[in-house]
Scaffold this motif. Structure first.
Motif, PDB file in Angstrom:
ATOM      1  N   GLU A  63       0.846  -1.184   0.000  1.00  0.00           N
ATOM      2  CA  GLU A  63       0.000   0.000   0.000  1.00  0.00           C
ATOM      3  C   GLU A  63       0.894   1.251   0.000  1.00  0.00           C
ATOM      4  OE1 GLU A  63      -0.549  -2.782   1.912  1.00  0.00           O
ATOM      5  OE2 GLU A  63      -2.206  -3.380   0.600  1.00  0.00           O
ATOM      6  N   ASP A  84      -1.455  -3.228   4.590  1.00  0.00           N
ATOM      7  CA  ASP A  84      -2.650  -4.030   4.833  1.00  0.00           C
ATOM      8  C   ASP A  84      -2.303  -5.452   4.420  1.00  0.00           C
ATOM      9  OD1 ASP A  84      -5.046  -5.356   4.886  1.00  0.00           O
ATOM     10  OD2 ASP A  84      -6.057  -4.042   3.449  1.00  0.00           O
ATOM     11  N   ASN A 110      -4.830  -8.388   2.256  1.00  0.00           N
ATOM     12  CA  ASN A 110      -4.962  -8.619   0.810  1.00  0.00           C
ATOM     13  C   ASN A 110      -3.682  -9.200   0.209  1.00  0.00           C
ATOM     14  OD1 ASN A 110      -3.245  -6.434   0.856  1.00  0.00           O
ATOM     15  ND2 ASN A 110      -4.721  -4.983   0.010  1.00  0.00           N
ATOM     16  N   ASP A 111      -2.814  -9.739   1.060  1.00  0.00           N
ATOM     17  CA  ASP A 111      -1.546 -10.305   0.583  1.00  0.00           C
ATOM     18  C   ASP A 111      -1.688 -11.811   0.399  1.00  0.00           C
ATOM     19  OD1 ASP A 111      -0.605  -7.764   0.849  1.00  0.00           O
ATOM     20  OD2 ASP A 111       0.607  -8.164   2.638  1.00  0.00           O
TER      21      ASP A 111
END
Ligand code: CA
Length: 167
Positions: free
Chosen positions: A55, A116, A119-120
């Motif tokens: 991000e 974040d 979302n990895d």
């Protein structure tokens, strides 16, 4: 595309999630490489590819907090889709039937802004003990020998999980 020749390489990547926070300034994946190939494998021929989205636009920095093969022999490079962990010749080799031992990685952005992790693709906070984990890819001499290919948030397996066995 699954390939049985990948199995023949006998290498398995294990992962442990050391920082389970969704929002964090630091990603802390730990790795262990198991060698059941039957012959010695030079660490310098191996690359760990950890898929994450970054991000923001800040650069990133890497530390190896601890590695059995020597933390100074561990380095990383960054792309949009993943972090690659590499090893110098000083990391030596994994003997047949052996393992690398712990490789404790820490990655932050240069401005310490938050990631974040939810979302990895390679992030799984439920993995608290070293587990064979194909959402992180292991490459040998630039070719995938274990794990999947994550793109756009979707993991495409290129090699199903392999349960390590002792020869
Ligand atoms: Ca992310």
């Amino acid at each position: 595309v699954l390939s049985t020749s990948l199995f023949a390489q006998g290498l398995t990547l294990q992962y442990r999630c050391q920082n389970t926070a969704t929002s964090t300034q630091s990603m802390n994946p730990h790795f262990n490489i198991v060698n059941n190939s039957g012959s010695s494998v030079a660490m310098s021929s191996l690359t760990i590819r950890y898929y994450r989205t970054k991000e923001g636009s800040a650069g990133e920095q890497f530390w190896c907090d601890y590695a059995v093969v020597g933390s100074s022999n561990v380095s990383a490079s960054f792309t949009t889709d993943y972090v690659e962990v590499n090893f110098s010749s000083g990391a030596g080799s994994i003997s047949g039937g052996g393992e690398s031992g712990q490789i404790q990685c820490r990655i932050s952005k240069t401005d310490w802004s938050t990631y974040d992790q939810s979302n990895d693709c390679s992030f799984d906070p439920s993995v608290s003990n070293f587990t064979a984990y194909p959402d992180v890819t292991l490459l040998r001499n630039g070719s995938v020998v274990y794990g999947g290919n994550c793109s756009g948030g979707t993991v495409t397996p290129t090699n199903p999980p392999v349960t390590p066995t002792n020869p």
